[in-house]
Design a protein around this motif. Structure first.
Motif, PDB file in Angstrom:
ATOM      1  N   TYR A 285      11.835  -5.207 -12.127  1.00  0.00           N
ATOM      2  CA  TYR A 285      11.404  -6.421 -11.421  1.00  0.00           C
ATOM      3  C   TYR A 285      10.006  -6.316 -10.834  1.00  0.00           C
ATOM      4  O   TYR A 285       9.243  -7.272 -10.868  1.00  0.00           O
ATOM      5  N   MET A 286       9.702  -5.183 -10.204  1.00  0.00           N
ATOM      6  CA  MET A 286       8.398  -5.052  -9.557  1.00  0.00           C
ATOM      7  C   MET A 286       7.894  -3.631  -9.730  1.00  0.00           C
ATOM      8  O   MET A 286       8.661  -2.727 -10.034  1.00  0.00           O
ATOM      9  N   SER A 287       6.609  -3.472  -9.507  1.00  0.00           N
ATOM     10  CA  SER A 287       6.022  -2.147  -9.627  1.00  0.00           C
ATOM     11  C   SER A 287       6.273  -1.356  -8.351  1.00  0.00           C
ATOM     12  O   SER A 287       5.825  -1.745  -7.273  1.00  0.00           O
ATOM     13  N   LEU A 288       7.036  -0.270  -8.483  1.00  0.00           N
ATOM     14  CA  LEU A 288       7.322   0.572  -7.317  1.00  0.00           C
ATOM     15  C   LEU A 288       7.647   1.969  -7.824  1.00  0.00           C
ATOM     16  O   LEU A 288       8.244   2.126  -8.883  1.00  0.00           O
ATOM     17  N   ALA A 289       7.230   2.964  -7.071  1.00  0.00           N
ATOM     18  CA  ALA A 289       7.546   4.349  -7.422  1.00  0.00           C
ATOM     19  C   ALA A 289       7.744   5.126  -6.132  1.00  0.00           C
ATOM     20  O   ALA A 289       7.409   4.640  -5.047  1.00  0.00           O
ATOM     21  N   ALA A 290       8.296   6.325  -6.257  1.00  0.00           N
ATOM     22  CA  ALA A 290       8.494   7.151  -5.067  1.00  0.00           C
ATOM     23  C   ALA A 290       8.335   8.617  -5.424  1.00  0.00           C
ATOM     24  O   ALA A 290       8.647   9.032  -6.543  1.00  0.00           O
ATOM     25  N   THR A 291       7.819   9.373  -4.461  1.00  0.00           N
ATOM     26  CA  THR A 291       7.742  10.822  -4.595  1.00  0.00           C
ATOM     27  C   THR A 291       8.605  11.409  -3.486  1.00  0.00           C
ATOM     28  O   THR A 291       8.389  11.102  -2.310  1.00  0.00           O
TER      29      THR A 291
END
Ligand SMILES: *Cc1c(COP(=O)(O)O)cnc(C)c1O
Length: 432
Positions: A285-291
């Motif tokens: 749905y949307m651009s998101l990332a996590a570290t």
């Protein structure tokens, strides 16, 4: 949209828009999508295509998913965005808590960002900043695997396969890191001394200057669609511990059940020091990332000068993206995902098996919801792309790889159509 309007749209696209890994001029057909629903893409001219790509492996629940639409709408009525410096909100907190629960045990702190490449940059910066804080400023280099892919920004590019990542083009500006052969031991097989030997030798001689080993656990995605032994991953982790080098697991492609485990690291029962997630995090749905990193890393960085982690994206923790990510994970957990992936795996295995008999085919392999047909020669993108669309499917090969990574909700008949389309086209030399 009328036929003339669609033609205008496509002409203006050629004139004004640059697409990923593409010439700015027209170099092959491009298709205008009007809408998407379930596993179907509807083109502006009314044709429907079954999606075998999940929009670059993101749309795990398919398109136009009511629960995901609702999550965004609900959040939109509260706020679309606020800055993350000095402010927080429930979607971000809930999502980070959920990610910590879901991921391997050692990962206790979450840093949110906007795309996979940035999540990789963040992971690399975390490792370097940790070793600086530990008074080991020499530990700044990375080890990565050939055929690896970690993103398109400079830091990430410096650990991508040097050939496919075109390091010669950027050689003066890219950081020089170490590359080792990608493991030849197949998934399900033990790892030989020769396979792990390269890593072991390099760590033994260079560990004092190495911050981390970065790899895609089990499946190397955009760098070659290779599956390798969980035993290799396990031994690599043990070596990293022995030589005081972090293991960064880039789960951007493999995370959220794609390989049959929630995270690919689980195949080897290891807990990396740092882990990146992205792609299917928001269900496309949307651009998101996590570290994510261990408490030891976040505490050490925070307890030593400059006492902060030196990164902060403008759109960090975007509430719309966080709420849809949270709902996406809830939906996955509530679904019989294990069974769905197992079903897809066995259908891909039977469906693609016939391709093994074809002349131009080098290898056929399947793992979880990933099915790959590796050819001896690269395909002609323009011809093959048109041929797939003519058969009513959306399959986008790269190089000599024709592969499927469908949404997990795909039905048996739809998956059979995708597999059959691959066979039909690979059988017909003219269409490749
Ligand atoms: C796609 C991908 C990235 C880069 O993510 P972007 O969102 O395109 O920046 C990094 N690592 C892996 C393993 C990927 O598959």
């Amino acid at each position: 949209m009328s036929a003339t309007n669609t033609t205008t749209l496509l002409n203006e696209d050629i004139k004004y828009v640059w697409h990923p890994y593409r010439s700015s001029h027209s170099d092959g057909p491009i298709f205008a999508v009007k809408s998407a629903n379930g596993v179907y893409l509807t083109l502006e001219d009314g044709r429907q295509l079954i999606d075998g790509m999940s929009s670059w492996w993101c749309a795990i629940h398919g398109y136009n998913v009511p629960a995901l639409n609702d999550a965004i709408k609900r959040q939109l009525n509260n706020m679309a965005h606020v800055m993350f410096g000095g402010l927080t909100h429930s979607p971000a907190v809930e999502l980070c808590k959920k990610l910590i629960e879901l991921t391997p045990v050692k990962l206790d702190t979450v840093f949110l960002s906007d795309s996979g490449s940035v999540a990789v940059e963040v992971a690399m910066k975390m490792a370097v900043q940790y070793w600086q804080a530990m008074q080991q400023p020499n530990k700044q280099k990375f080890i990565s695997l050939r055929n690896g892919y970690h993103g398109d920004t400079f830091g990430a590019m410096s650990v991508c396969d040097p050939v496919t990542g075109m390091h010669t083009l950027f050689s003066d500006i890219l950081a020089k890191n170490h590359f080792i052969a990608s493991p030849s031991c197949a998934f399900g097989q033990p790892c030989t001394i020769e396979d792990i030997g390269a890593l072991s030798t390099l760590l033994e001689s260079q560990h004092e200057s190495i911050a981390a080993l970065i790899l895609e656990p089990i499946v190397q995605g955009a760098g070659g669609m290779k599956f390798y032994s969980a035993d290799y991953l396990k031994q690599a982790k043990t070596l990293c511990e022995r030589y005081n080098v972090f293991l960064i697991a880039d789960e951007i492609a493999t995370g959220f059940a794609r390989t049959g485990k929630m995270f690919a690291c689980e195949h080897a029962n290891i807990s990396p020091d740092i882990m990146c997630v992205g792609k299917s995090l928001t269900g496309g749905y949307m651009s998101l990332a996590a570290t994510l990193c261990s408490k030891e890393i976040s505490d050490t960085i925070s307890n030593n000068p400059p006492h902060v982690f030196m990164h902060g994206p403008t759109f960090m923790g975007n509430p719309l993206a966080c709420s849809v990510a949270l709902e996406n994970i809830r939906l996955l957990e509530a679904s019989p995902w294990q069974q769905n992936i197992n079903n897809i795996e066995s259908l891909l295995t039977t469906g693609l098996d016939v391709c093994k008999s074809l002349d131009g085919v080098k290898d056929v392999r399947v793992l979880g919801a990933i099915g790959v047909v590796e050819l001896k020669q690269p395909v002609n993108m323009a011809t093959i792309q048109q041929a797939f669309v003519d058969l009513g499917v959306w399959i986008r090969p790269f190089g000599n790889l024709v592969y499927l990574m469908p949404p997990y909700i795909i039905q048996e008949n739809e998956l059979n159509i995708l597999c059959d389309a691959i066979y039909q086209i690979l059988k017909n030399k003219k269409q490749q």
